[in-house]
Design an enzyme around this catalytic site. Structure first.
Site, PDB file in Angstrom:
ATOM      1  N   HIS A  87       0.785  -1.231   0.000  1.00 23.80           N
ATOM      2  CA  HIS A  87       0.000   0.000   0.000  1.00 23.80           C
ATOM      3  C   HIS A  87       0.824   1.292   0.000  1.00 23.80           C
ATOM      4  O   HIS A  87       0.543   2.223  -0.752  1.00 23.80           O
ATOM      5  CB  HIS A  87      -0.985  -0.012   1.177  1.00 23.80           C
ATOM      6  CG  HIS A  87      -2.103  -0.968   0.955  1.00 23.80           C
ATOM      7  ND1 HIS A  87      -3.110  -0.733   0.054  1.00 23.80           N
ATOM      8  CD2 HIS A  87      -2.337  -2.199   1.466  1.00 23.80           C
ATOM      9  CE1 HIS A  87      -3.948  -1.760   0.041  1.00 23.80           C
ATOM     10  NE2 HIS A  87      -3.497  -2.669   0.883  1.00 23.80           N
TER      11      HIS A  87
HETATM   12  C1  BDR Z   1      -1.227   0.618   6.033  1.00 23.61           C
HETATM   13  O1  BDR Z   1      -1.116   0.181   7.383  1.00 23.61           O
HETATM   14  C2  BDR Z   1       0.198  -0.205   7.661  1.00 23.61           C
HETATM   15  O2  BDR Z   1       0.204  -1.501   8.178  1.00 23.61           O
HETATM   16  C3  BDR Z   1       0.982  -0.127   6.382  1.00 23.61           C
HETATM   17  O3  BDR Z   1       2.291   0.375   6.625  1.00 23.61           O
HETATM   18  C4  BDR Z   1       0.168   0.804   5.513  1.00 23.61           C
HETATM   19  O4  BDR Z   1       0.562   2.135   5.700  1.00 23.61           O
HETATM   20  C5  BDR Z   1      -2.091  -0.378   5.283  1.00 23.61           C
HETATM   21  O5  BDR Z   1      -3.354  -0.466   5.893  1.00 23.61           O
END
Ligand code: BDR
Ligand code: CA
Length: 312
Positions: free
Chosen positions: A239
Site C-alpha cells: 500500500h
Molecule cells: C497501512 O497500514 C500499515 O500496516 C501499512 O504500513 C500501511 O501504511 C495499510 O493499511
C-alpha cells in the site's frame, strides 16, 4: 531541475520502507524531512527505522521527533503484520546521525514557510503528526500545497470491517486533516489494489541485485510470504509503495473528488473513511479518492528504482 519539496510522514514498517526507497530514487524530489510516528510498531522502533533508513539510503534530510501515541485513541500497533522490529526481523545498521532537535510538527511549519506554498506532504502512517501541526499552526492550511495519504478505503477495511489500519489507529487525526481545507489525495485499500503483484512480479522486480538489495529483498519477501502463506491471498498490494508511486507521478492515478469524513465514534466502524462516491450528501468534495492506478506504469517505476540503486 525544479525540485518538489516534500516531507514524508511514516511509520516504518515494511511497506513504508519500500516507499522511502522509491522516493529517494527520484532526484526531482527534495525530501526535506522524514517524520516518524507510532503506528505499525511502537515509536521506539518506527523512529529508529526511519533514522537508520535515511542513513542507509543516503537521504540528506532532517528526521524529526514524532508523536509516540495517537491524539485520543489508545496506542495500538500491528507488530504481527510487520514482524520483529517492524521490518520483518531485518536489522538495519546503526545510524551515523541523530534525530533533529525539533519535533515533527515544528519541522512541518518551518519547511512549509521555507517552501513558500510549494511544500507537499505524503503520509504513510497514522496522521497524528499532521493533526498536531494543523492544530498548533493554523497558518499551515494556507502553506501546504497538497497532502497525499495512504489511508482509508471507499470499500471495506483491513482492521475492522470498514476501517483501514492507519485511520483506525488515529481517526481523530484523520478527521482534522480531511477537514483542513488543504487539497488531499487519498490512496485507500481498494484503489491501491489495482496494483497488486503476483509472485512472479514481486520476485522479478525486487530480487534483482542492487545496492539496497538486502533490505529491499528482505522486506518484499516478508510482505509477500505473509500475504500468500499466512493470509492465503493470491497477490500482494504494497500500500505505501503504490501511494508513493501515485504521489511521484500523479498521471498514473485516477482520482474521484468526493466528500469524505471519518467515523470517530462507532464501536463497529471507528476509523471508517465514509466516502460519498455518489455525491448523495450534496457536500463539496474535500478529498480526491484514488479509484485505480496504472499497474504497468507502476511496475515500470519499480524496475527503474532497482536500476537506480544499481547505479547509485
Ligand atoms: C497501512 O497500514 C500499515 O500496516 C501499512 O504500513 C500501511 O501504511 C495499510 O493499511
Ligand atoms: Ca505505513
Amino acid at each position: 531541475m525544479i525540485k518538489r519539496p516534500v516531507i514524508i510522514d511514516c511509520d516504518p514498517g515494511v511497506d513504508d520502507t519500500l516507499a522511502i526507497c522509491l522516493a529517494a530514487s527520484h532526484p526531482e524530489l527534495d525530501i526535506r524531512a522524514i517524520n516518524p510516528v507510532a503506528g505499525n510498531v511502537g515509536y521506539e522502533s518506527t523512529s529508529q527505522n526511519a533514522l537508520r533508513l535515511a542513513d542507509l539510503i543516503g537521504i540528506d534530510c532532517r528526521v524529526g521527533r514524532g508523536a509516540e501515541e495517537p491524539l485520543i485513541a489508545p496506542c495500538r500497533t500491528a507488530g504481527a503484520v510487520h514482524g520483529q522490529g517492524g521490518l520483518g526481523g531485518y536489522q538495519l545498521p546503526e545510524a551515523h546521525r541523530d534525530f533533529d532537535v525539533d519535533y515533527a510538527w515544528d519541522i512541518l511549519v518551518q519547511e512549509a514557510r521555507r517552501a513558500e506554498g510549494a511544500l507537499e506532504v505524503i503520509a504513510l502512517g497514522p496522521m497524528t503528526n499532521l493533526a498536531i501541526a494543523l492544530t498548533r499552526y493554523p497558518e499551515l492550511k494556507k502553506l501546504i500545497r497538497k497532502i497525499t495519504v495512504m489511508a482509508g478505503s471507499a470499500d471495506q477495511g483491513n482492521t475492522n470491517v470498514y476501517a483501514e489500519f492507519n485511520v483506525w489507529v488515529d481517526p481523530h487525526a484523520c478527521e482534522i486533516v480531511f477537514q483542513s481545507g488543504i487539497p488531499i489525495a487519498m490512496c485507500g485499500l481498494d484503489g491501491n489494489d489495482s496494483c497488486s503483484m503476483n509472485t512472479e512480479e514481486i520476485n522479478g522486480i525486487f530480487q534483482r541485485p542492487c545496492r539496497l538489495s538486502d533490505v529491499i529483498g528482505h522486506v518484499s519477501h516478508f510482505i509477500h510470504q505473509r500475504n500468500t502463506e499466512q493470509w492465503h491471498l493470491p497477490s500482494s498490494t504494497i500500500h505505501d509503495l503504490v501511494t508513493m508511486a501515485c504521489f511521484i507521478d500523479p498521471s498514473i492515478a485516477t482520482y474521484e473528488p468526493c466528500y469524505v469524513t471519518c467515523e470517530t465514534r462507532s464501536s463497529i466502524s471507528a476509523g471508517q473513511t465514509v466516502v460519498d462516491l455518489y455525491h448523495v450528501s450534496g457536500k463539496k468534495p474535500n478529498v480526491d479518492v484514488l479509484r485505480r492506478a496504472d499497474k504497468e506504469r507502476f511496475l515500470q517505476m519499480l524496475r527503474e528504482m532497482m536500476d537506480w540503486y544499481t547505479q547509485h
